[in-house]
Design a protein around this motif. Structure first.
Motif, PDB file in Angstrom:
ATOM      1  N   PRO A 136      -2.397  -0.469   9.234  1.00 32.42           N
ATOM      2  CA  PRO A 136      -1.661  -1.600   9.820  1.00 32.42           C
ATOM      3  C   PRO A 136      -0.716  -2.198   8.796  1.00 32.42           C
ATOM      4  CG  PRO A 136      -3.935  -2.224   9.325  1.00 32.42           C
ATOM      5  CD  PRO A 136      -3.841  -0.736   9.144  1.00 32.42           C
ATOM      6  N   ALA A 137       0.367  -2.807   9.266  1.00 32.96           N
ATOM      7  CA  ALA A 137       1.402  -3.329   8.373  1.00 32.96           C
ATOM      8  C   ALA A 137       0.842  -4.307   7.360  1.00 32.96           C
ATOM      9  CB  ALA A 137       2.508  -3.987   9.197  1.00 32.96           C
ATOM     10  N   LYS A 138      -0.096  -5.162   7.790  1.00 32.43           N
ATOM     11  CA  LYS A 138      -0.593  -6.183   6.871  1.00 32.43           C
ATOM     12  C   LYS A 138      -1.313  -5.554   5.686  1.00 32.43           C
ATOM     13  CE  LYS A 138      -4.961  -7.022   9.359  1.00 32.43           C
ATOM     14  NZ  LYS A 138      -5.769  -8.032  10.053  1.00 32.43           N
ATOM     15  N   GLY A 139      -2.011  -4.441   5.889  1.00 30.37           N
ATOM     16  CA  GLY A 139      -2.674  -3.785   4.781  1.00 30.37           C
ATOM     17  C   GLY A 139      -1.708  -3.008   3.916  1.00 30.37           C
ATOM     18  N   ARG A 140      -0.762  -2.328   4.570  1.00 26.55           N
ATOM     19  CA  ARG A 140       0.181  -1.504   3.842  1.00 26.55           C
ATOM     20  C   ARG A 140       1.076  -2.342   2.942  1.00 26.55           C
ATOM     21  NH1 ARG A 140       2.010   1.138   7.897  1.00 26.55           N
ATOM     22  NH2 ARG A 140       3.726  -0.246   8.410  1.00 26.55           N
ATOM     23  N   ASP A 141       1.444  -3.527   3.394  1.00 29.75           N
ATOM     24  CA  ASP A 141       2.382  -4.364   2.654  1.00 29.75           C
ATOM     25  C   ASP A 141       1.719  -5.405   1.764  1.00 29.75           C
ATOM     26  OD1 ASP A 141       4.342  -2.988   3.967  1.00 29.75           O
ATOM     27  OD2 ASP A 141       4.743  -4.539   5.448  1.00 29.75           O
ATOM     28  N   ALA A 142       0.392  -5.351   1.607  1.00 26.26           N
ATOM     29  CA  ALA A 142      -0.313  -6.423   0.911  1.00 26.26           C
ATOM     30  C   ALA A 142       0.202  -6.644  -0.499  1.00 26.26           C
ATOM     31  CB  ALA A 142      -1.815  -6.130   0.889  1.00 26.26           C
ATOM     32  N   VAL A 143       0.420  -5.567  -1.253  1.00 31.60           N
ATOM     33  CA  VAL A 143       0.883  -5.711  -2.642  1.00 31.60           C
ATOM     34  C   VAL A 143       2.303  -6.257  -2.680  1.00 31.60           C
ATOM     35  CG1 VAL A 143       1.420  -4.459  -4.764  1.00 31.60           C
ATOM     36  CG2 VAL A 143      -0.651  -3.909  -3.496  1.00 31.60           C
ATOM     37  N   LEU A 144       3.176  -5.709  -1.845  1.00 36.40           N
ATOM     38  CA  LEU A 144       4.575  -6.127  -1.846  1.00 36.40           C
ATOM     39  C   LEU A 144       4.762  -7.547  -1.340  1.00 36.40           C
ATOM     40  CD1 LEU A 144       6.100  -2.826  -0.445  1.00 36.40           C
ATOM     41  CD2 LEU A 144       6.346  -3.688  -2.787  1.00 36.40           C
ATOM     42  N   ALA A 145       3.847  -8.011  -0.514  1.00 37.39           N
ATOM     43  CA  ALA A 145       3.972  -9.338   0.092  1.00 37.39           C
ATOM     44  C   ALA A 145       3.275 -10.426  -0.703  1.00 37.39           C
ATOM     45  CB  ALA A 145       3.427  -9.304   1.518  1.00 37.39           C
ATOM     46  N   ALA A 146       2.848 -10.119  -1.925  1.00 38.81           N
ATOM     47  CA  ALA A 146       2.223 -11.125  -2.787  1.00 38.81           C
ATOM     48  C   ALA A 146       2.963 -11.171  -4.116  1.00 38.81           C
ATOM     49  CB  ALA A 146       0.749 -10.787  -3.013  1.00 38.81           C
ATOM     50  N   ALA A 147       3.183 -12.378  -4.633  1.00 42.29           N
ATOM     51  CA  ALA A 147       3.896 -12.531  -5.892  1.00 42.29           C
ATOM     52  C   ALA A 147       3.154 -11.851  -7.030  1.00 42.29           C
ATOM     53  CB  ALA A 147       4.085 -14.017  -6.206  1.00 42.29           C
ATOM     54  N   GLY A 148       3.906 -11.284  -7.969  1.00 42.93           N
ATOM     55  CA  GLY A 148       3.293 -10.621  -9.101  1.00 42.93           C
ATOM     56  C   GLY A 148       4.350 -10.022 -10.006  1.00 42.93           C
ATOM     57  N   PRO A 149       3.928  -9.324 -11.055  1.00 47.23           N
ATOM     58  CA  PRO A 149       4.874  -8.735 -11.998  1.00 47.23           C
ATOM     59  C   PRO A 149       5.608  -7.547 -11.393  1.00 47.23           C
ATOM     60  CG  PRO A 149       2.660  -8.005 -12.494  1.00 47.23           C
ATOM     61  CD  PRO A 149       2.531  -9.057 -11.416  1.00 47.23           C
ATOM     62  N   ASP A 150       6.624  -7.071 -12.093  1.00 51.13           N
ATOM     63  CA  ASP A 150       7.338  -5.871 -11.674  1.00 51.13           C
ATOM     64  C   ASP A 150       6.342  -4.728 -11.469  1.00 51.13           C
ATOM     65  OD1 ASP A 150       9.528  -7.446 -12.203  1.00 51.13           O
ATOM     66  OD2 ASP A 150      10.348  -6.167 -13.780  1.00 51.13           O
ATOM     67  N   ILE A 151       6.604  -3.913 -10.470  1.00 49.42           N
ATOM     68  CA  ILE A 151       5.739  -2.767 -10.191  1.00 49.42           C
ATOM     69  C   ILE A 151       6.376  -1.520 -10.782  1.00 49.42           C
ATOM     70  CG2 ILE A 151       4.741  -1.321  -8.386  1.00 49.42           C
ATOM     71  CD1 ILE A 151       4.711  -3.803  -6.589  1.00 49.42           C
ATOM     72  N   SER A 152       5.739  -0.946 -11.786  1.00 50.11           N
ATOM     73  CA  SER A 152       6.278   0.257 -12.429  1.00 50.11           C
ATOM     74  C   SER A 152       5.524   1.509 -12.036  1.00 50.11           C
ATOM     75  CB  SER A 152       6.248   0.101 -13.954  1.00 50.11           C
ATOM     76  OG  SER A 152       4.924  -0.095 -14.410  1.00 50.11           O
ATOM     77  N   SER A 153       4.361   1.356 -11.405  1.00 46.03           N
ATOM     78  CA  SER A 153       3.589   2.509 -10.956  1.00 46.03           C
ATOM     79  C   SER A 153       2.579   2.053  -9.937  1.00 46.03           C
ATOM     80  CB  SER A 153       2.878   3.193 -12.132  1.00 46.03           C
ATOM     81  OG  SER A 153       1.903   2.333 -12.691  1.00 46.03           O
ATOM     82  N   GLY A 154       1.968   3.018  -9.265  1.00 49.99           N
ATOM     83  CA  GLY A 154       0.915   2.732  -8.315  1.00 49.99           C
ATOM     84  C   GLY A 154      -0.437   3.042  -8.923  1.00 49.99           C
ATOM     85  N   PRO A 155      -1.492   3.033  -8.119  1.00 52.31           N
ATOM     86  CA  PRO A 155      -2.835   3.317  -8.624  1.00 52.31           C
ATOM     87  C   PRO A 155      -2.939   4.739  -9.166  1.00 52.31           C
ATOM     88  CG  PRO A 155      -2.812   3.234  -6.220  1.00 52.31           C
ATOM     89  CD  PRO A 155      -1.484   2.726  -6.670  1.00 52.31           C
ATOM     90  N   ARG A 156      -3.597   4.889 -10.301  1.00 52.05           N
ATOM     91  CA  ARG A 156      -3.683   6.187 -10.966  1.00 52.05           C
ATOM     92  C   ARG A 156      -4.781   7.082 -10.393  1.00 52.05           C
ATOM     93  NH1 ARG A 156       1.193   6.806 -13.297  1.00 52.05           N
ATOM     94  NH2 ARG A 156       1.661   5.152 -14.807  1.00 52.05           N
ATOM     95  N   ASP A 157      -5.582   6.545  -9.496  1.00 48.19           N
ATOM     96  CA  ASP A 157      -6.663   7.337  -8.926  1.00 48.19           C
ATOM     97  C   ASP A 157      -6.294   7.933  -7.574  1.00 48.19           C
ATOM     98  OD1 ASP A 157      -6.568   4.922  -7.616  1.00 48.19           O
ATOM     99  OD2 ASP A 157      -8.742   4.613  -7.572  1.00 48.19           O
ATOM    100  N   VAL A 158      -5.034   7.815  -7.185  1.00 47.70           N
ATOM    101  CA  VAL A 158      -4.560   8.384  -5.925  1.00 47.70           C
ATOM    102  C   VAL A 158      -3.634   9.551  -6.237  1.00 47.70           C
ATOM    103  CG1 VAL A 158      -3.221   7.933  -3.838  1.00 47.70           C
ATOM    104  CG2 VAL A 158      -4.750   6.167  -4.749  1.00 47.70           C
TER     105      VAL A 158
END
Length: 308
Positions: free
Chosen positions: A99-121
């Protein structure tokens, strides 16, 4: 030695038209005010949030996996920057049933620049700066289709305005479409009003093609954000800035073999790779990159899916 100006890449001077035409870019006047920018873009963008794009200091970058806890409250509520249901970044994709709310959770919350995703995927996001000759974008889309790969295009607004059909084709194929500013200015050197104009006009153009401005923004001319960039991103509704951890410097046109070998030498699970649509060597390198990823058990996915 300073390299010659590569086609499809706008250097810090910003004197190459990212649409691929011979006309110069539509520069944003230095006197443009925040009020004027917001008024011009409001109709296309709609009501958007103003939370910070990144809480990190100048040049601060962080991995998306570390931001999941800070995104929890937003994800649980299923809300985006405005408190309403979050937009689907990058359009609809057949590769993700979340669902959109789960998929967008990281992007829809304030935080530092995203340079990579999870390393276990076992997945990698190949991202492209959207500019240059349209035929090369068409070729990239065909290669991605043949390899069952999904990509992310951060489109320069002027290029997207000149090639709206390409933007729609990107979305129709299940790829992500994000904002890479209006005319690819060196954002670290812009005033606050100029930065607002670059991000706001880029967001409006993305919205004109995909219906919303989305949640994906990458600043131009720098791999990391600054306070001014983050403020401009916040004004346009972007809570995170997307960076990368793999840069084969394909914009310098080192040749297809170099682009492929550099990418595969540096990439690993969770990587976000920076590539450029406007360069022939990048197009030629893409099949080898995708085959190399597959041989390592790594899928090519959108940034949205990588962060899900």
């Amino acid at each position: 030695m300073t390299p010659s100006r590569p086609e499809g890449h706008v250097p810090d001077g910003g004197d190459v038209d990212p649409s691929g035409s011979t006309a110069g870019p539509d520069r944003v006047p230095s006197g443009t005010t925040r009020r004027a920018v917001l008024a011009a873009a409001a109709g296309a963008i709609g009501s958007i949030g103003v939370a910070a794009c990144s809480a990190a200091g100048d040049g601060g970058a962080g991995e998306a996996s570390a931001a999941r806890s800070s995104a929890g409250a937003t994800s649980a509520a299923g809300t985006g920057p405005t408190g309403s249901a979050t937009a689907t970044a990058g359009g609809t994709s057949s590769t993700s049933a979340a669902p959109a709310k789960g998929r967008d959770a990281v992007l829809a919350a304030a935080g530092p620049d995203i340079s990579s995703g999870p390393r276990d995927v076992p997945a990698v996001a190949l991202t492209f700066h959207g500019a240059g000759v349209p035929a090369r974008t068409t070729a990239v889309l065909e290669i991605a289709r043949a390899h069952d790969a999904h990509l992310t295009v951060f489109a320069v607004g002027q290029w997207l305005q000149a090639n709206p059909g390409l933007g729609k084709a990107i979305l129709a194929a299940g790829h992500d479409l994000g904002n890479h500013t209006w005319s690819h200015q060196p954002m670290r050197h812009l005033s606050a009003s100029e930065a607002d104009a670059e991000v706001g006009k880029g967001a409006a153009q993305v919205a004109a093609v995909r219906g919303t401005a989305g949640l994906l923004f990458r600043p131009s001319g720098t791999p990391t954000s600054t306070p001014v960039i983050r403020a401009a991103a916040r004004t346009a509704g972007y809570l995170r800035c997307i960076s990368y951890d793999v840069d084969p410097q394909d914009y310098l046109d080192p040749g297809a073999a170099a682009v492929e070998s550099r990418t595969l030498a540096a990439v690993r699970a969770g990587s976000i790779v920076s590539l450029h649509l406007g360069h022939e060597g990048t197009v030629a390198a893409l099949p080898g990159i995708l085959a190399g990823l597959r041989s390592r058990g790594l899928r090519a996915v959108t940034v949205t899916e990588l962060l899900a």
